[in-house]
Design a protein around this motif. Structure first.
Motif, PDB file in Angstrom:
ATOM      1  N   SER A  19      47.055  33.187  39.609  1.00 31.14           N
ATOM      2  CA  SER A  19      46.762  34.738  39.753  1.00 31.14           C
ATOM      3  C   SER A  19      47.649  35.347  38.493  1.00 31.14           C
ATOM      4  N   SER A  35      47.333  41.769  32.812  1.00 26.91           N
ATOM      5  CA  SER A  35      45.914  42.255  32.794  1.00 26.91           C
ATOM      6  C   SER A  35      45.280  42.671  31.445  1.00 26.91           C
ATOM      7  N   ARG A  52      36.631  37.474  38.032  1.00 27.41           N
ATOM      8  CA  ARG A  52      37.863  38.224  38.844  1.00 27.41           C
ATOM      9  C   ARG A  52      37.040  38.637  40.212  1.00 27.41           C
ATOM     10  N   LEU A  57      40.405  33.938  40.886  1.00 22.84           N
ATOM     11  CA  LEU A  57      40.033  34.021  39.534  1.00 22.84           C
ATOM     12  C   LEU A  57      39.310  32.762  39.129  1.00 22.84           C
TER      13      LEU A  57
END
Length: 295
Positions: A19, A35, A52, A57
């Motif tokens: 993550s 991100s 996503r 993911l």
């Protein structure tokens, strides 16, 4: 625009940790920062690497193919960093040193066995030159300079200093006698340098000052040549202690005009072009030479 290592590291860490939040914690960054790094990477590659969803993911086919190369790049950088860390602990690589031939012969050469015993992985190259060289042009790591420094663009580290003395061989003294005064030097054969002229200003106290300009009977570009001429009984010479200590101790050269000699200490510096931390192989060489010169 080229991909950065930070972007590759963000990508591989997200995949490994599962993550963006976990990757941010592992990398010590913010979630938004990781991100954005992923988004920049995808924009540069013009592909989607990760699908996503709210729950997870998932690597795309392109992401799976790119992951293998990204891991190799990150691993290569980590290996290179480990190698650099190892070199800091065990200095290695070529070390090119330039110095005047007398300093190489009388100071550095006797220190080489001890230095090599401590640092066997350093490939030492010794270059002798009686002229000042351009370090970058000659691809030289450091040079030893004796006397006042003139080039302010160089970084310098003091290694010590050496006294100057007027010397002659016992053979010359037996044949021509001791000079009885500074002025009496004009009646003797004097050994001097071709250049610079400042080396032919001997540190002698007289009625007009503390330096006596000589007119050499014989000139040479190298102090070692002048030393050999003095040993052969050719004349009187002014040389630094580092190259005559053993000659004086064993009686091959004797000091003249001692009462008139000014205690002049020639500074000895190591000079180098560096704006950041020195490579460990250079630092350990300077530390070793400096310590041995104090003994």
């Amino acid at each position: 625009m080229k991909t950065t290592l930070d972007e590759l590291l963000a990508f591989t860490t997200v995949v490994d940790s599962g993550s963006i939040t976990a990757a941010a914690e592992q990398l010590g960054q913010t979630t938004s920062g990781v991100s954005r790094a992923l988004s920049r990477l995808e924009e540069k590659l013009e592909v989607t690497l990760l699908q996503r969803t709210t729950r997870r993911l998932e690597l795309t086919e392109e992401g799976q193919a790119f992951l293998h190369q990204a891991r190799k790049i990150v691993a290569s950088v980590e290996e290179a960093e480990e190698q650099m860390a190892l070199r800091r602990q065990r200095p290695a690589g070529r070390l090119r040193v330039n110095a005047a031939s007398p300093f190489v012969l009388h100071v550095i050469v006797p220190l080489v066995p001890g230095f090599r015993a401590l640092y066997p992985e350093i490939e030492l190259e010794l270059h002798s030159s009686d002229q000042i060289i351009d370090l970058i042009e000659q691809r030289t790591d450091l040079a030893i300079r004796i006397g006042p420094l003139r080039d302010s663009t160089l970084h310098a580290r003091p290694l010590g200093s050496n006294r100057l003395r007027m010397l002659a061989s016992p053979g010359y003294i037996n044949a021509h006698g001791h000079p009885t005064s500074v002025e009496n030097l004009s009646e003797h054969s004097l050994l001097g340098f071709t250049q610079p002229d400042s080396l032919n200003q001997w540190p002698l106290r007289h009625a007009m000052g503390l330096n006596w300009p000589i007119t050499p009977s014989i000139k040479a570009s190298s102090g070692e040549t002048l030393r050999q001429l003095a040993l052969e009984g050719t004349g009187i010479v002014c040389l630094a202690d580092f190259m005559t200590a053993q000659d004086r101790a064993e009686g091959r050269l004797v000091q003249v005009l001692e009462a008139h000699t000014v205690d002049v200490q020639q500074p000895i510096h190591a000079v180098y072009y560096r704006n950041t931390a020195l490579a460990s192989r250079i630092t350990c060489f300077l530390d070793y030479v400096s310590e041995q010169m104090k003994l």
